[in-house]
Design a protein around this motif. Structure first.
Motif, PDB file in Angstrom:
ATOM      1  N   ASN A   9       0.828  -1.219   0.000  1.00  0.00           N
ATOM      2  CA  ASN A   9       0.000   0.000   0.000  1.00  0.00           C
ATOM      3  C   ASN A   9       0.859   1.264   0.000  1.00  0.00           C
ATOM      4  O   ASN A   9       0.470   2.283   0.569  1.00  0.00           O
ATOM      5  CB  ASN A   9      -0.979   0.009   1.169  1.00  0.00           C
ATOM      6  N   ALA A  10       2.024   1.186  -0.597  1.00  0.00           N
ATOM      7  CA  ALA A  10       2.969   2.306  -0.690  1.00  0.00           C
ATOM      8  C   ALA A  10       3.440   2.782   0.685  1.00  0.00           C
ATOM      9  O   ALA A  10       3.864   3.924   0.852  1.00  0.00           O
ATOM     10  CB  ALA A  10       2.393   3.452  -1.507  1.00  0.00           C
ATOM     11  N   ALA A  11       3.390   1.893   1.673  1.00  0.00           N
ATOM     12  CA  ALA A  11       3.811   2.245   3.033  1.00  0.00           C
ATOM     13  C   ALA A  11       5.282   2.650   3.057  1.00  0.00           C
ATOM     14  O   ALA A  11       6.106   2.123   2.323  1.00  0.00           O
ATOM     15  CB  ALA A  11       3.590   1.054   3.968  1.00  0.00           C
ATOM     16  N   ASN A  12       5.581   3.589   3.926  1.00  0.00           N
ATOM     17  CA  ASN A  12       6.942   4.087   4.144  1.00  0.00           C
ATOM     18  C   ASN A  12       7.581   4.719   2.913  1.00  0.00           C
ATOM     19  O   ASN A  12       8.794   4.806   2.829  1.00  0.00           O
ATOM     20  CB  ASN A  12       7.853   2.984   4.697  1.00  0.00           C
ATOM     21  N   THR A  13       6.766   5.167   1.973  1.00  0.00           N
ATOM     22  CA  THR A  13       7.320   5.914   0.839  1.00  0.00           C
ATOM     23  C   THR A  13       7.308   7.409   1.121  1.00  0.00           C
ATOM     24  O   THR A  13       8.085   8.148   0.554  1.00  0.00           O
ATOM     25  CB  THR A  13       6.528   5.631  -0.455  1.00  0.00           C
ATOM     26  N   HIS A  14       6.421   7.855   1.972  1.00  0.00           N
ATOM     27  CA  HIS A  14       6.313   9.244   2.427  1.00  0.00           C
ATOM     28  C   HIS A  14       6.422  10.264   1.296  1.00  0.00           C
ATOM     29  O   HIS A  14       7.298  11.123   1.301  1.00  0.00           O
ATOM     30  CB  HIS A  14       7.348   9.536   3.516  1.00  0.00           C
ATOM     31  N   PRO A  15       5.533  10.189   0.309  1.00  0.00           N
ATOM     32  CA  PRO A  15       5.591  11.146  -0.793  1.00  0.00           C
ATOM     33  C   PRO A  15       5.450  12.598  -0.348  1.00  0.00           C
ATOM     34  O   PRO A  15       5.930  13.497  -1.030  1.00  0.00           O
ATOM     35  CB  PRO A  15       4.428  10.726  -1.699  1.00  0.00           C
ATOM     36  N   GLU A  16       4.842  12.786   0.813  1.00  0.00           N
ATOM     37  CA  GLU A  16       4.651  14.165   1.306  1.00  0.00           C
ATOM     38  C   GLU A  16       5.954  14.821   1.726  1.00  0.00           C
ATOM     39  O   GLU A  16       5.996  16.023   1.953  1.00  0.00           O
ATOM     40  CB  GLU A  16       3.644  14.178   2.465  1.00  0.00           C
ATOM     41  N   THR A  17       7.040  14.046   1.844  1.00  0.00           N
ATOM     42  CA  THR A  17       8.324  14.602   2.285  1.00  0.00           C
ATOM     43  C   THR A  17       9.256  14.936   1.117  1.00  0.00           C
ATOM     44  O   THR A  17      10.349  15.452   1.344  1.00  0.00           O
ATOM     45  CB  THR A  17       9.042  13.624   3.225  1.00  0.00           C
ATOM     46  N   TYR A  18       8.822  14.650  -0.108  1.00  0.00           N
ATOM     47  CA  TYR A  18       9.651  14.954  -1.285  1.00  0.00           C
ATOM     48  C   TYR A  18       9.301  16.309  -1.842  1.00  0.00           C
ATOM     49  O   TYR A  18       8.173  16.750  -1.702  1.00  0.00           O
ATOM     50  CB  TYR A  18       9.442  13.872  -2.355  1.00  0.00           C
ATOM     51  N   PRO A  19      10.283  16.948  -2.468  1.00  0.00           N
ATOM     52  CA  PRO A  19      11.677  16.566  -2.644  1.00  0.00           C
ATOM     53  C   PRO A  19      12.447  16.645  -1.327  1.00  0.00           C
ATOM     54  O   PRO A  19      12.124  17.441  -0.455  1.00  0.00           O
ATOM     55  CB  PRO A  19      12.215  17.565  -3.658  1.00  0.00           C
ATOM     56  N   ARG A  36      -1.321   8.404   0.725  1.00  0.00           N
ATOM     57  CA  ARG A  36      -0.996   9.291   1.845  1.00  0.00           C
ATOM     58  C   ARG A  36      -1.877  10.539   1.851  1.00  0.00           C
ATOM     59  O   ARG A  36      -1.565  11.522   2.542  1.00  0.00           O
ATOM     60  CB  ARG A  36       0.476   9.696   1.769  1.00  0.00           C
ATOM     61  N   ARG A  37      -3.005  10.506   1.131  1.00  0.00           N
ATOM     62  CA  ARG A  37      -3.886  11.672   1.083  1.00  0.00           C
ATOM     63  C   ARG A  37      -4.270  12.079   2.508  1.00  0.00           C
ATOM     64  O   ARG A  37      -4.483  11.241   3.369  1.00  0.00           O
ATOM     65  CB  ARG A  37      -5.117  11.395   0.228  1.00  0.00           C
ATOM     66  N   GLY A  38      -4.318  13.371   2.697  1.00  0.00           N
ATOM     67  CA  GLY A  38      -4.674  13.898   4.004  1.00  0.00           C
ATOM     68  C   GLY A  38      -3.484  14.158   4.915  1.00  0.00           C
ATOM     69  O   GLY A  38      -3.617  14.831   5.922  1.00  0.00           O
ATOM     70  N   VAL A  39      -2.313  13.637   4.553  1.00  0.00           N
ATOM     71  CA  VAL A  39      -1.112  13.864   5.365  1.00  0.00           C
ATOM     72  C   VAL A  39      -0.523  15.216   4.929  1.00  0.00           C
ATOM     73  O   VAL A  39      -0.354  15.455   3.740  1.00  0.00           O
ATOM     74  CB  VAL A  39      -0.077  12.732   5.160  1.00  0.00           C
ATOM     75  N   PRO A  40      -0.213  16.095   5.875  1.00  0.00           N
ATOM     76  CA  PRO A  40       0.324  17.412   5.508  1.00  0.00           C
ATOM     77  C   PRO A  40       1.650  17.306   4.746  1.00  0.00           C
ATOM     78  O   PRO A  40       2.456  16.418   5.008  1.00  0.00           O
ATOM     79  CB  PRO A  40       0.543  18.113   6.848  1.00  0.00           C
ATOM     80  N   LEU A  41       1.843  18.218   3.807  1.00  0.00           N
ATOM     81  CA  LEU A  41       3.114  18.280   3.094  1.00  0.00           C
ATOM     82  C   LEU A  41       4.232  18.626   4.062  1.00  0.00           C
ATOM     83  O   LEU A  41       4.066  19.455   4.962  1.00  0.00           O
ATOM     84  CB  LEU A  41       3.061  19.343   1.992  1.00  0.00           C
ATOM     85  N   ALA A  42       5.383  17.978   3.870  1.00  0.00           N
ATOM     86  CA  ALA A  42       6.548  18.246   4.714  1.00  0.00           C
ATOM     87  C   ALA A  42       7.821  18.057   3.898  1.00  0.00           C
ATOM     88  O   ALA A  42       8.663  17.216   4.225  1.00  0.00           O
ATOM     89  CB  ALA A  42       6.543  17.314   5.926  1.00  0.00           C
ATOM     90  N   PRO A  43       7.991  18.812   2.794  1.00  0.00           N
ATOM     91  CA  PRO A  43       9.176  18.634   1.954  1.00  0.00           C
ATOM     92  C   PRO A  43      10.470  18.729   2.757  1.00  0.00           C
ATOM     93  O   PRO A  43      10.598  19.562   3.651  1.00  0.00           O
ATOM     94  CB  PRO A  43       9.080  19.784   0.951  1.00  0.00           C
TER      95      PRO A  43
END
Length: 137
Positions: free
Chosen positions: A70-80, A127-134
């Motif tokens: 389920n794309a766990a631990n990919t944390h797209p919200e932390t990129y770039p 990860r919808r709903g998780v705040p962006l944190a580049p």
């Protein structure tokens, strides 16, 4: 007022009307538009999930979902962010390609490849709903 200044003011006024008219319409869309766009988006999410669980991107039978269900631990919200594996600041698509090349032993996808876009879309959707944190680690 001289003719040159009057002409410039007239041109500026016309330009402002045209730009204002286009800008006002940019946010105008129908419920049908919204449904069509959401359906297309979810179609790409579905394609991304299918690729995520498939071993077809590599040569060794491994799928992304084996390490990242389920794309766990990919944390797209932390990129770039800085990625140690690459030694540079990277986008999520760069890490997806790294995983395709390393654990999956496959060929990287072009950055505009619809499959890569779909995989990035799927990981982000999960990860919808998780705040962006580049930049966050």
């Amino acid at each position: 007022m001289n003719k040159k200044l009057a002409g410039a003011l007239l041109a500026a006024a016309v330009l402002a009307l045209v730009v204002g008219s286009v800008a006002n319409r940019a946010d105008e869309f129908t419920e049908d538009d919204l449904k069509r766009w959401q359906d297309e988006y979810m179609s790409v999410v579905k394609t991304g999930r299918e690729l995520w669980v498939s071993p077809e991107l590599g040569t060794n039978g491994v799928a992304c979902a084996q390490c990242h269900p389920n794309a766990a631990n990919t944390h797209p919200e932390t990129y770039p962010k800085f990625q140690q594996q690459l030694g540079r600041v990277a986008a999520l698509r760069d890490m997806i390609n790294w995983c395709i090349q390393q654990p999956l032993e496959g060929e990287p996808l072009a950055l505009d490849d619809p499959r890569l876009v779909a995989m990035e879309t799927y990981a982000t959707y999960e990860r919808r709903g998780v705040p962006l944190a580049p930049g966050k680690h």
